[in-house]
Design an enzyme around this catalytic site. Structure first.
Site, short mmCIF file in Angstrom:
data_model
loop_
_atom_site.label_atom_id
_atom_site.label_comp_id
_atom_site.label_asym_id
_atom_site.label_seq_id
_atom_site.Cartn_x
_atom_site.Cartn_y
_atom_site.Cartn_z
N TRP A 31 -7.48 -37.17 29.23
CA TRP A 31 -6.30 -36.37 29.62
C TRP A 31 -5.58 -37.11 30.75
CZ3 TRP A 31 -5.82 -31.28 27.41
CH2 TRP A 31 -4.67 -30.59 27.81
N GLU A 67 -14.92 -32.11 30.85
CA GLU A 67 -16.06 -32.68 30.13
C GLU A 67 -16.75 -33.81 30.92
OE1 GLU A 67 -13.09 -31.97 28.27
OE2 GLU A 67 -14.14 -30.13 27.71
N VAL A 90 -6.35 -34.33 37.31
CA VAL A 90 -5.91 -32.97 37.04
C VAL A 90 -4.64 -32.72 37.86
CG1 VAL A 90 -6.64 -30.57 36.81
CG2 VAL A 90 -8.36 -32.36 36.91
N ILE A 91 -3.58 -32.36 37.14
CA ILE A 91 -2.29 -32.19 37.81
C ILE A 91 -1.95 -30.71 37.91
CG2 ILE A 91 0.17 -32.71 37.66
CD1 ILE A 91 -0.59 -35.36 36.32
N GLU A 94 0.99 -28.78 36.09
CA GLU A 94 0.94 -28.71 34.63
C GLU A 94 -0.31 -28.00 34.14
OE1 GLU A 94 1.27 -32.80 33.41
OE2 GLU A 94 3.08 -33.08 34.59
N THR A 95 -1.08 -27.45 35.05
CA THR A 95 -2.37 -26.91 34.66
C THR A 95 -2.61 -25.56 35.30
OG1 THR A 95 -3.15 -29.18 34.60
CG2 THR A 95 -4.83 -27.49 34.46
N HIS A 97 -4.92 -23.45 34.99
CA HIS A 97 -6.29 -23.21 35.45
C HIS A 97 -6.83 -24.42 36.23
CE1 HIS A 97 -6.35 -25.15 31.63
NE2 HIS A 97 -7.65 -25.12 31.46
N PHE A 122 -17.41 -38.88 42.37
CA PHE A 122 -16.26 -38.02 42.03
C PHE A 122 -14.97 -38.83 42.21
CE2 PHE A 122 -13.03 -34.82 43.24
CZ PHE A 122 -13.20 -33.88 42.24
N ARG A 136 -1.63 -42.86 43.50
CA ARG A 136 -3.07 -43.06 43.77
C ARG A 136 -3.79 -43.80 42.65
NH1 ARG A 136 -0.72 -39.11 46.14
NH2 ARG A 136 -1.43 -38.26 48.13
N1 RBF Z 1 -7.83 -32.09 31.72
C1 RBF Z 1 -7.57 -32.98 32.68
O1 RBF Z 1 -8.36 -33.91 32.87
N2 RBF Z 1 -6.45 -32.88 33.46
C2 RBF Z 1 -5.55 -31.87 33.31
O2 RBF Z 1 -4.54 -31.85 34.04
C3 RBF Z 1 -5.79 -30.91 32.30
N3 RBF Z 1 -4.92 -29.89 32.11
C4 RBF Z 1 -5.20 -28.96 31.15
C5 RBF Z 1 -4.33 -27.89 30.94
C6 RBF Z 1 -4.60 -26.95 29.99
C7 RBF Z 1 -3.64 -25.79 29.81
C8 RBF Z 1 -5.78 -27.07 29.20
C9 RBF Z 1 -6.11 -26.01 28.14
C10 RBF Z 1 -6.63 -28.11 29.38
C11 RBF Z 1 -6.36 -29.07 30.35
N4 RBF Z 1 -7.23 -30.16 30.53
C12 RBF Z 1 -6.97 -31.05 31.51
C13 RBF Z 1 -8.37 -30.40 29.61
C14 RBF Z 1 -9.69 -29.87 30.13
O3 RBF Z 1 -10.22 -30.78 31.10
C15 RBF Z 1 -10.69 -29.79 28.95
O4 RBF Z 1 -10.74 -31.03 28.30
C16 RBF Z 1 -10.31 -28.73 27.95
O5 RBF Z 1 -10.09 -27.49 28.59
C17 RBF Z 1 -11.42 -28.55 26.89
O6 RBF Z 1 -12.65 -28.15 27.49
#
Ligand code: RBF
Length: 158
Positions: A31, A67, A90-91, A94-95, A97, A122, A136
């Site tokens: 991702w 994961e 993880v941004i 856009e996320t 959760h 980490f 970064r």
């Molecule tokens: N995974 C990331 O590594 N970075 C993200 O910014 C990220 N944003 C997500 C946003 C949504 C709405 C969802 C459903 C998943 C996102 N994931 C992201 C994926 C998450 O780490 C994981 O792979 C999935 O939720 C499946 O378990």
């Protein structure tokens, strides 16, 4: 991840351990691939620069940062692996959760490190937006993959 005040790549060269026979495992989230690939490149080049052998570095990919923990566990349970480096991005904007993912990964990685009694690093960017992540991952704040690799090396010299 603090960046302005602290750079984890700083070190006293004579304090670093010999890593020429150490085995490293990188687990990289797909991702935000542009960012995580840059982190992976930074980590690889730092490990090689400080003496690791290419054949002693294994790279595995997982779908997202969530994961990383399980990927890290699968790698850490291999007794020949000396250190695991987890790289993700993880941004927040856009996320929805964001907090759940970040907290789970941070706790999970710590749990794996303690369970297998070896460095599990980490190297997950948790940023407000893509620009902060780019800064970064080889931009003006350096490369946190590079710093994650250096952290693993330093821990092996503990
Ligand atoms: N995974 C990331 O590594 N970075 C993200 O910014 C990220 N944003 C997500 C946003 C949504 C709405 C969802 C459903 C998943 C996102 N994931 C992201 C994926 C998450 O780490 C994981 O792979 C999935 O939720 C499946 O378990």
């Amino acid at each position: 991840m603090a960046t302005a005040n602290k750079n984890l790549s700083e070190h006293k060269a004579n304090q670093l351990p010999d890593i020429s026979y150490k085995k490293f495992a990188l687990v990289i989230a797909e991702w935000n691939e542009e960012i995580t690939q840059a982190l992976g490149t930074g980590a690889m080049s730092t490990l090689i620069r400080y003496g690791a052998r290419k054949e002693n570095i294994v790279i595995k990919y997982v779908p997202g940062s969530y994961e990383l923990t399980l990927g890290a566990q699968w790698l850490a349970q291999d007794t020949s692996v000396d250190a695991v480096i987890c790289l993700g991005c993880v941004i927040q904007g856009e996320t929805p959760h964001f907090d759940y993912i970040c907290q789970s990964v941070a706790q999970g990685i710590k749990d794996v490190a303690l369970k297998y009694n070896k460095p599990v690093i980490f190297g997950v960017l948790t940023t407000l937006n893509l620009i902060q992540a780019q800064e970064r991952a080889g931009g003006k704040h350096g490369n946190k993959g590079d710093e994650a690799a250096m952290t693993a090396i330093k821990m092996l010299g503990f």
